[in-house]
Enzyme design. Structure first.
Site, PDB file in Angstrom:
ATOM      1  CD  GLU A  78       7.027   0.993  24.415  1.00 36.71           C
ATOM      2  OE1 GLU A  78       5.823   1.177  24.634  1.00 36.71           O
ATOM      3  OE2 GLU A  78       7.935   1.482  25.113  1.00 36.71           O
ATOM      4  CE  LYS A 121       3.331   2.887  21.937  1.00 37.65           C
ATOM      5  NZ  LYS A 121       3.754   2.607  23.313  1.00 37.65           N
TER       6      LYS A 121
END
Ligand code: BGC
Length: 748
Positions: free
Chosen positions: A474, A584
């Site tokens: 993300e 991430k």
């Protein structure tokens, strides 16, 4: 496994609200103290998995197709509180002089217990609380209280009842919990009983209803029940003599309109059965249930009791979190807290589903049923996003509609379609349940597969490209040809094609054809798109590029990023993150785990090394995948270190937000990394494949698997693997690519 704590400081208590919660897949109660401690960030919670209200979304700039509403798992009326007074004085665990305090959670019987000893007038008052969420009677939350006076006597009063005046937790500074505290409960009828009361209520907008019956039994002298605003209070009184004890059982039963048409009548009937059965029988049933579960599901790591304990906690918590009814599923925080508002994500299918598939296939099936039951919402969602055909499962949801208000890392994660499709295909391979695949699975596979034809296109190079999507990572959004997404899409298209072909061959295609109108021509197109799928690859580095533009971005220097700036999402604007090579969570590395066929060892290895340097693991979905792939690539020490991080994520609160709920994907990941990492299990169309890599610190690991009606046990040692067929017919398995016949026992 017994979790034990003697801490009474605020931070430990907040964390333990999650760790000591009790849940059974249907209801969940946080590990709050009955006495209602005055902790500033406490979340006093009682939830039903997937019981939600609708909240209108406010956008200053609302563009076409943005979701109007989100769903939120709501905090239900407080059924926990019991204030205890001795000779008119409140017994306060944080204020009074304590002789002893400890609490435990035992995964063998599913009981959370708490003991507090107060010194009082020269004697000792001992309070023991026991709680359980019954796996056998999912509507039941049982609380037992025993109060004993040693060299002290006096007048006891316990104030309990059901209080509808509750709100959800909120924190406007953390995007991972709700921003505003709204009350979602509309109180309904309250009926008083001789030994308790019935409280009914509705949600403000989603039109769901539920009823709670609470009944008390025990050796108290008197019980006074009174109606109050939207609930009732129960005051139990008792004259406690020295050496005597008061024992009290509180049966709280809840039923809701998603399951039955008359929740009040249902709750009354179930409560009656519970009271008649009595606490001892209920506790014995729970122990038996968990014995069976543990025998089938709990791996053993010999000589490592601490590691086993942590794994035991994780697996037990996963069981507590997961619905078995097809009506609800498995939220990213289970039923342990309000983080992510009780939403279901891809976490369920990619990280948790395999555990159930191999240990409790019926539960795995009910998770698939849940997705199947929401297929019409997924079709609607696809239309909203401009597609003319197919279904797009929502990125986050409770009852099926999209609940993500930030589409770049929400609806753009089209890979969720592939993740769900993958779980259907895995179910098919692991169970051979053709009835289910013909009646439901095929419809999901076709609707998800045909969506790829809508999202992607055959480009000038003749290859199939998929543009403007977001992969699992993300910190990189709205890109072209995310490698992971393209792999998922390819697998989705192929499994839909293979299943349809088989259904046609076996004359089982009526249902899928009538539900979807799929034709042989469309299936040919599925195969063409799958065969032409484009995969970004960098020749110089010999790695798969995360997407078309990823490798051309500026590298983020993680070594010089201050520690306090993690997780990055709380400290940097998304656009700033998107412009960098920084991840991430596992993305390309995850695809090498899930879709390894045809990938060279060197590409896997180079990709692992490359992405490892730029991955923050700010998502708890990351480390278990790095553990699996490190094991796969023979880096067992590294795999072990990632595994330790995975195991203790919640127990040691390493992400700092376990207070808001457990990280269920990571819980599933701790089973995955053991079985698919160290034992190297892969489920393929031709069966079970193993590629063992035991960490040098361990003597052996053993676990059981269900596979196509069989049960087998697998023991992994440094120099060998031993397989035993515990039930079912002999079959072939693969170890390091070699095929072996497993009849009763096999040592490889
Ligand atoms: C992760 C997602 C995950 C979600 C819910 C996010 O932080 O990036 O992959 O689905 O949490 O657990």
């Amino acid at each position: 496994m017994i979790l034990k704590s003697t801490c009474l400081d605020e931070n430990s208590l907040l964390l333990e609200e999650t760790l000591y919660h009790v849940a059974n897949g249907y209801l969940g109660v946080r590990g709050n103290f009955e006495e209602k401690l005055p902790l500033s960030r406490s979340v006093r919670g009682f939830y039903l998995n997937g019981f939600y209200d609708t909240v209108e979304l406010q956008y200053p700039e609302k563009l076409f197709g943005f979701p109007e509403n989100v769903q939120r798992m709501i905090n239900l009326p407080d059924v926990q509180t019991m204030r205890i007074y001795f000779d008119g004085e409140a017994l306060d665990p944080l204020g009074a002089p304590l002789v002893e305090y400890y609490r435990t959670l035992d995964t063998a019987d599913g009981l959370a217990k708490r003991t507090i000893k107060y010194s009082h007038s020269g004697g000792i008052i001992t309070l023991c609380f026991t709680r359980m969420a019954s796996f056998v009677r999912p509507e039941l939350f049982l609380t037992l209280v025993k109060i004993e006076g040693t060299n002290v006597s006096g007048f006891l009063e316990i104030h309990a009842g059901v209080d509808s005046n509750v709100r959800n937790y909120s924190n406007p500074d953390d995007p991972r919990v709700a921003a505003e505290a709204i009350s979602h409960i509309v109180p309904g009828d309250v009926t008083l009983l001789d030994d308790g009361g019935i409280v009914s209520f509705s949600t403000t907008k989603s039109e769901l209803h539920a009823s709670i019956v609470q009944r008390f039994s025990g050796n108290f002298d008197s019980l006074d029940i009174r109606r109050n605003d939207g609930g009732f209070s129960a005051v139990l009184s008792h004259k406690l003599s020295a050496g005597e004890s008061l024992s009290l059982a509180k049966f709280t039963v809840i039923s809701d309109s998603r399951h039955v048409s008359d929740p009040a009548a249902n709750a009354i009937a179930i409560a009656e059965k519970c009271v008649l059965a009595g606490k001892d029988k209920i506790i014995a049933e729970q122990r038996q249930y968990l014995e069976r579960f543990r025998a089938a599901a709990m791996p053993e790591i010999s000589g490592c009791p601490d590691i086993e304990r942590a794994l035991d906690f994780n697996i037990f918590s996963l069981l507590q979190s997961t619905a078995r009814d097809g009506v609800s599923a498995l939220a990213s925080k289970g039923i342990s807290g309000e983080g992510y508002e009780g939403h279901y994500f891809w976490d369920t299918e990619t990280y948790c589903f395999p555990f159930f598939l191999f240990t409790q296939p019926e539960t795995a099936k009910s998770l698939l049923e849940f997705r199947y039951n929401t297929l019409s919402s997924a079709r609607e969602h696809a239309k909203i996003l401009g597609h003319t055909k197919g279904a797009l499962f929502p990125w986050r949801t409770i009852s099926g509609s999209e609940c993500s208000s930030y589409f770049p890392s929400g609806s753009a994660q089209y890979h969720i379609n592939g993740d769900i499709a993958h779980s259907f295909a895995q179910y098919w391979y692991a169970t051979g349940d053709m009835d289910f695949m013909a009646s439901k699975g095929a419809e999901v596979l076709v609707e998800t597969a045909r969506l790829w034809l809508e999202v992607g296109h055959f480009a000038a190079d003749g290859l199939f490209h998929i543009h403007t999507v977001t992969g699992p990572d993300e910190y990189t959004c709205l890109i072209n040809n995310n490698y992971y997404t393209n792999r998922c899409a390819e697998a989705n298209l192929r499994s839909a094609a293979v299943l349809c072909t088989e259904l046609w061959e076996k004359n089982l295609s009526d249902k899928v054809v009538s539900a979807t109108g799929v034709t042989r021509k469309e299936v040919e197109l599925f195969i063409k798109a799958a065969n032409s799928m484009y995969f970004p690859y960098d020749e110089k580095l010999d790695i798969h590029a995360q997407d078309d533009s990823f490798l051309s971005k500026k590298l983020w220097d993680l070594s010089s990023t201050p520690k306090e700036n993690f997780p990055l999402l709380l400290h940097y604007h998304p656009l700033f993150l998107y412009r960098h090579q920084v991840c991430k969570q596992a993305d390309t590395v995850l695809s090498h785990f899930l879709f390894e066929d045809g990938i060279t060892e060197s590409t896997m290895r180079n990709s692992f090394d490359y992405y490892e340097k730029i991955t923050t693991h700010d998502s708890s979905l990351s480390r278990c995948v790095f553990s699996i792939m490190a094991a796969r690539l023979g880096m067992t020490d590294k795999a072990y270190d990632y595994y330790m991080d995975t195991l203790y994520t919640d127990l040691e609160n390493t992400h700092g937000n376990t207070k808001d709920g457990l990280h269920t994907a990571n819980l599933g990941g701790s089973w995955l990394a053991l079985v698919m990492g160290f034992a190297g299990l892969r489920l393929k169309a031709d069966g079970l494949h193993f590629a063992p890599h035991l960490p040098s610190k361990w003597e052996s690991v053993s676990f059981k698997l269900c596979f196509r009606g069989r049960i087998l046990s697998v023991c992994l040692y440094a120099e060998k693997m031993v397989f035993s067929l515990l039930s079912g017919d002999s079959f072939r398995i693969f170890v390091d690519g070699q095929s072996y016949l497993l009849e009763t026992q096999l040592t490889v």
